[in-house]
Write a protein that holds these residues in place. Sequence first.
Motif, mmCIF file in Angstrom:
data_model
loop_
_atom_site.group_PDB
_atom_site.id
_atom_site.type_symbol
_atom_site.label_atom_id
_atom_site.label_comp_id
_atom_site.label_asym_id
_atom_site.label_seq_id
_atom_site.Cartn_x
_atom_site.Cartn_y
_atom_site.Cartn_z
ATOM 1 N N VAL A 6 37.731 -2.409 -17.319
ATOM 2 C CA VAL A 6 38.183 -1.445 -16.462
ATOM 3 C C VAL A 6 39.037 0.026 -17.662
ATOM 4 N N ASP A 7 39.120 -0.574 -18.875
ATOM 5 C CA ASP A 7 39.304 0.375 -20.332
ATOM 6 C C ASP A 7 38.231 2.118 -19.294
ATOM 7 N N THR A 8 37.324 1.391 -19.574
ATOM 8 C CA THR A 8 36.381 2.579 -19.712
ATOM 9 C C THR A 8 36.050 3.203 -18.227
ATOM 10 N N MET A 9 36.638 2.743 -16.966
ATOM 11 C CA MET A 9 36.068 3.556 -16.365
ATOM 12 C C MET A 9 38.145 4.269 -15.821
ATOM 13 N N LEU A 10 38.644 4.368 -17.071
ATOM 14 C CA LEU A 10 39.853 4.434 -16.312
ATOM 15 C C LEU A 10 39.743 6.389 -16.143
ATOM 16 N N GLY A 11 40.897 6.729 -14.644
ATOM 17 C CA GLY A 11 40.934 8.321 -14.376
ATOM 18 C C GLY A 11 38.905 8.738 -13.709
ATOM 19 N N GLN A 12 38.313 7.351 -13.566
ATOM 20 C CA GLN A 12 37.077 7.703 -12.864
ATOM 21 C C GLN A 12 37.515 7.899 -11.408
ATOM 22 N N SER A 13 36.779 8.445 -10.327
ATOM 23 C CA SER A 13 37.219 8.493 -8.934
ATOM 24 C C SER A 13 36.197 7.739 -8.385
ATOM 25 N N GLY A 21 33.839 3.292 2.558
ATOM 26 C CA GLY A 21 34.401 4.396 2.483
ATOM 27 C C GLY A 21 36.006 4.509 1.718
ATOM 28 N N GLU A 22 36.544 3.615 1.081
ATOM 29 C CA GLU A 22 37.910 3.569 0.109
ATOM 30 C C GLU A 22 37.671 4.566 -0.672
ATOM 31 N N ARG A 23 38.491 5.712 -0.769
ATOM 32 C CA ARG A 23 38.600 6.526 -1.837
ATOM 33 C C ARG A 23 39.502 5.928 -2.923
ATOM 34 N N VAL A 82 41.080 5.935 -7.269
ATOM 35 C CA VAL A 82 40.891 6.046 -9.118
ATOM 36 C C VAL A 82 41.346 5.201 -9.634
ATOM 37 N N VAL A 83 40.457 4.464 -10.668
ATOM 38 C CA VAL A 83 41.182 3.995 -11.388
ATOM 39 C C VAL A 83 41.951 3.885 -12.389
ATOM 40 N N GLU A 84 43.014 3.422 -12.411
ATOM 41 C CA GLU A 84 44.950 4.649 -12.763
ATOM 42 C C GLU A 84 45.128 2.694 -13.298
ATOM 43 N N GLN A 85 45.871 2.980 -14.731
ATOM 44 C CA GLN A 85 46.527 2.306 -15.622
ATOM 45 C C GLN A 85 47.017 0.666 -15.389
ATOM 46 N N GLY A 86 47.385 1.336 -13.482
ATOM 47 C CA GLY A 86 47.959 -0.185 -12.960
ATOM 48 C C GLY A 86 46.340 -0.987 -13.238
ATOM 49 N N HIS A 87 45.724 -0.615 -12.208
ATOM 50 C CA HIS A 87 44.678 -1.533 -12.275
ATOM 51 C C HIS A 87 44.283 -2.211 -13.639
ATOM 52 N N ARG A 88 44.330 -1.503 -14.577
ATOM 53 C CA ARG A 88 43.639 -2.409 -15.948
ATOM 54 C C ARG A 88 45.262 -3.252 -16.346
ATOM 55 N N ASP A 89 46.804 -2.897 -15.628
ATOM 56 C CA ASP A 89 47.881 -3.903 -16.484
ATOM 57 C C ASP A 89 48.052 -5.248 -15.464
ATOM 58 N N GLN A 90 47.505 -5.084 -14.209
ATOM 59 C CA GLN A 90 47.716 -6.095 -13.341
ATOM 60 C C GLN A 90 45.837 -6.918 -13.909
#
Length: 211
Positions: free
Chosen positions: A108-115, A122-124, A126-134
Amino acid sequence: MLSPMTPQTSPVATGILYLHGFNSAGASPKARLVKAACDALDLPCETPDLPSRAVDALALGESLMSRLGQQPLVMGSSMGGFLATVLAERHGLKAVLVNPAVRPARLVDTMLGQSFVNAYTGERFVVEQGHRDQVAQLTPESVTPWRYLLLLVTQDETLNSHDAFEAYRGARAVLHPGGEHGFNALADYLPAVFAHAGHRLEPGVMAPVMD
């Protein structure tokens, strides 16, 4: 409540919960292939569309387990393999992991900030820090190797198969030569998948499912 399971008392799986990988869906080719094989065996199967956040995805998976009997097998691909591991350890279940993400926080670290846009739903998001923390918080400290069957390729362009061998040391493993992260050869290995679940699927019965 699910019954405890040991290597000596491992029961036949009463259903299959298939968890897809990152930004995929329950209508992906692998998910449809597993569902078709379960239909052929008259075995309950759930292939949900998982939310992008791991906690929500796990909650959805757990909510479907009651439809799959007392001892479902959980199966997951890539990030879904990580989620399947969490559920297997949490509920004492057997699992099949296809090119699993064994260091999900690092991935997930490699994808942070990516949309991303999910091509199926069709879900849109952005990978956020919360994704990584979970995923970091959910990662088990250890796994029970006998629960698992690993399906790995030698030329995974996304993850390193050696990481899976190390993380699940002692688990059953099938190594497919060459291949790709999507594991397009899954149809050939479904008999091994269902044998791990205690069921017999004849070789060659299931044809690959294409997009």
